[in-house]
Design an enzyme around this catalytic site. Structure first.
Site, PDB file in Angstrom:
ATOM      1  N   SER A  10       0.837  -1.204   0.000  1.00  0.00           N
ATOM      2  CA  SER A  10       0.000   0.000   0.000  1.00  0.00           C
ATOM      3  C   SER A  10       0.875   1.257   0.000  1.00  0.00           C
ATOM      4  CB  SER A  10      -0.893   0.028   1.242  1.00  0.00           C
ATOM      5  OG  SER A  10      -1.379   1.341   1.434  1.00  0.00           O
ATOM      6  N   HIS A  35      -1.015  -1.224  -4.329  1.00  0.00           N
ATOM      7  CA  HIS A  35      -2.298  -0.929  -3.672  1.00  0.00           C
ATOM      8  C   HIS A  35      -2.386   0.568  -3.420  1.00  0.00           C
ATOM      9  CE1 HIS A  35      -5.817  -2.127  -1.223  1.00  0.00           C
ATOM     10  NE2 HIS A  35      -5.433  -1.196  -0.379  1.00  0.00           N
ATOM     11  N   ASP A  37      -4.573   3.540  -1.972  1.00  0.00           N
ATOM     12  CA  ASP A  37      -5.710   3.842  -1.085  1.00  0.00           C
ATOM     13  C   ASP A  37      -6.240   5.232  -1.357  1.00  0.00           C
ATOM     14  OD1 ASP A  37      -3.989   1.971   1.335  1.00  0.00           O
ATOM     15  OD2 ASP A  37      -5.997   1.490   0.585  1.00  0.00           O
ATOM     16  N   MET A  39      -8.941   8.015  -0.423  1.00  0.00           N
ATOM     17  CA  MET A  39      -9.831   8.372   0.688  1.00  0.00           C
ATOM     18  C   MET A  39     -10.371   9.784   0.473  1.00  0.00           C
ATOM     19  SD  MET A  39      -7.543   6.955   3.831  1.00  0.00           S
ATOM     20  CE  MET A  39      -6.778   5.314   3.750  1.00  0.00           C
ATOM     21  N   HIS A  68      -8.112   0.995  -4.191  1.00  0.00           N
ATOM     22  CA  HIS A  68      -9.066   0.761  -3.105  1.00  0.00           C
ATOM     23  C   HIS A  68      -9.793   2.067  -2.828  1.00  0.00           C
ATOM     24  CE1 HIS A  68      -9.589  -0.352   1.451  1.00  0.00           C
ATOM     25  NE2 HIS A  68     -10.740  -0.258   0.806  1.00  0.00           N
ATOM     26  N   MET A  70     -12.085   4.264  -0.938  1.00  0.00           N
ATOM     27  CA  MET A  70     -12.809   4.500   0.310  1.00  0.00           C
ATOM     28  C   MET A  70     -13.466   5.872   0.152  1.00  0.00           C
ATOM     29  SD  MET A  70      -9.816   2.968   2.732  1.00  0.00           S
ATOM     30  CE  MET A  70      -8.635   3.142   1.386  1.00  0.00           C
ATOM     31  N   MET A 139     -11.107  -6.147   5.003  1.00  0.00           N
ATOM     32  CA  MET A 139     -10.338  -5.184   5.811  1.00  0.00           C
ATOM     33  C   MET A 139     -10.134  -5.755   7.208  1.00  0.00           C
ATOM     34  SD  MET A 139     -10.441  -1.748   4.203  1.00  0.00           S
ATOM     35  CE  MET A 139      -9.152  -1.579   5.280  1.00  0.00           C
ATOM     36  N   ASP A 177      -6.391  -6.780   4.069  1.00  0.00           N
ATOM     37  CA  ASP A 177      -5.826  -5.430   4.058  1.00  0.00           C
ATOM     38  C   ASP A 177      -5.917  -4.763   5.429  1.00  0.00           C
ATOM     39  OD1 ASP A 177      -6.788  -2.389   2.199  1.00  0.00           O
ATOM     40  OD2 ASP A 177      -5.074  -2.851   3.487  1.00  0.00           O
TER      41      ASP A 177
HETATM   42  C1  DX5 Z   1      -6.470   1.488   5.341  1.00  0.00           C
HETATM   43  C2  DX5 Z   1      -5.981   1.059   3.965  1.00  0.00           C
HETATM   44  C3  DX5 Z   1      -4.934  -0.017   4.043  1.00  0.00           C
HETATM   45  C4  DX5 Z   1      -3.658   0.452   4.784  1.00  0.00           C
HETATM   46  C5  DX5 Z   1      -2.752  -0.717   5.037  1.00  0.00           C
HETATM   47  O1  DX5 Z   1      -7.681   2.189   5.222  1.00  0.00           O
HETATM   48  O2  DX5 Z   1      -7.035   0.554   3.182  1.00  0.00           O
HETATM   49  O3  DX5 Z   1      -4.583  -0.417   2.708  1.00  0.00           O
HETATM   50  O4  DX5 Z   1      -2.986   1.401   3.995  1.00  0.00           O
HETATM   51  O5  DX5 Z   1      -1.657  -0.228   5.762  1.00  0.00           O
HETATM   52  P1  DX5 Z   1      -1.028  -1.098   6.941  1.00  0.00           P
HETATM   53  O6  DX5 Z   1      -0.457  -2.324   6.266  1.00  0.00           O
HETATM   54  O7  DX5 Z   1       0.022  -0.212   7.546  1.00  0.00           O
HETATM   55  O8  DX5 Z   1      -2.154  -1.436   7.873  1.00  0.00           O
HETATM   56 ZN    ZN Z   2      -6.449  -0.393   1.302  1.00  0.00          ZN
END
Ligand code: DX5
Ligand code: ZN
Length: 220
Positions: A10, A35, A37, A39, A68, A70, A139, A177
């Site tokens: 990620s 990956h 993320d 947000m 991903h 969110m 998750m 994840d």
């Molecule tokens: C959290 C993300 C994850 C996160 C994982 O909302 O979706 O992908 O970045 O990071 P670690 O491995 O540090 O938990």
């Molecule tokens: Zn993620």
């Protein structure tokens, strides 16, 4: 499981002041996917990057962009992420009024479809869609931040999802994840995950030796 296991680092834990270099380093270090993320500060209490950044990262690597989302709503951004170069577009069922419609929209853009379940989200939210999607993202932390502690209670749900996929002979990946580290990665695999996301473990362990950390997660 050997090479059947894929590692999707990620970039949330990467140095955002040099995200392009970090993505290239991850490719060189043997990442299977990247990956990303996304947000929106609405669906989750954090704000990261959007399609414009992904568009700039796209030409730097051929690696699969495992995006991903969110974000909520989702539909009005599917086109932008697809055009920016996402390969897998994963969304949360609670973020859209019509899961089937969002799946269809992602497919219309010829992208792979993932659905993500938060730790407290029930498998019922996805069981009717399993034959239309490519990936389930389990998750193991509350979405929003990297570096959180793994929630082992999601292993039961991971097993249940894997059983449902296998029972119906579906070709759906199970990605886990959140808080994945050298201690719990084997439990995640034994529960049926075949793709591991990791941010903080990959970027921080062994003085940030990306290649070594990816290999440890893949082989343990
Ligand atoms: C959290 C993300 C994850 C996160 C994982 O909302 O979706 O992908 O970045 O990071 P670690 O491995 O540090 O938990
Ligand atoms: Zn993620």
């Amino acid at each position: 499981m050997g090479s059947l296991i894929k590692i999707s680092p990620s970039v949330l834990s990467a140095d955002f002041s040099k995200l392009g270099e970090e993505v290239v380093s991850l490719e060189k270090a043997g990442a299977d996917y990247i990956h990303i993320d996304v947000m929106d500060g609405h669906f989750v209490p954090n704000l990261t990057i959007g399609p414009e950044v992904i568009k700039k990262l796209r030409p730097l690597t051929k690696k699969i962009f495992d995006v991903h989302l969110m974000i909520s709503p989702v539909d009005n951004f599917v086109k932008d992420f697809a055009n920016a170069g996402a390969d897998i577009i994963t969304f949360h069922p609670e973020a859209t009024p019509d899961v089937s419609k969002t799946i269809k929209l992602i497919k219309e853009h010829n992208k792979k479809v993932g659905i993500s379940l938060k730790p407290k989200s029930k498998i019922d939210l996805i069981k009717d869609h399993l034959n239309q999607i490519d990936l389930v993202l389990i998750m193991s932390v509350e979405p929003g931040f990297g570096g959180q502690k793994f929630m082992p209670e999601v292993l039961e749900k991971t097993k249940a999802v894997r059983e449902l996929i296998d029972k119906n002979n579906l070709n759906v990946d199970v990605e886990i994840d959140g808080g994945i580290n050298f201690e719990n990665c084997s439990k995640a695999k034994n529960a049926g995950a075949n793709i591991l996301v990791s941010g903080s473990t990959i970027f921080k362990e062994n003085k940030g030796d990306l290649k070594r950390n990816i290999e440890i997660l893949r082989n343990n």
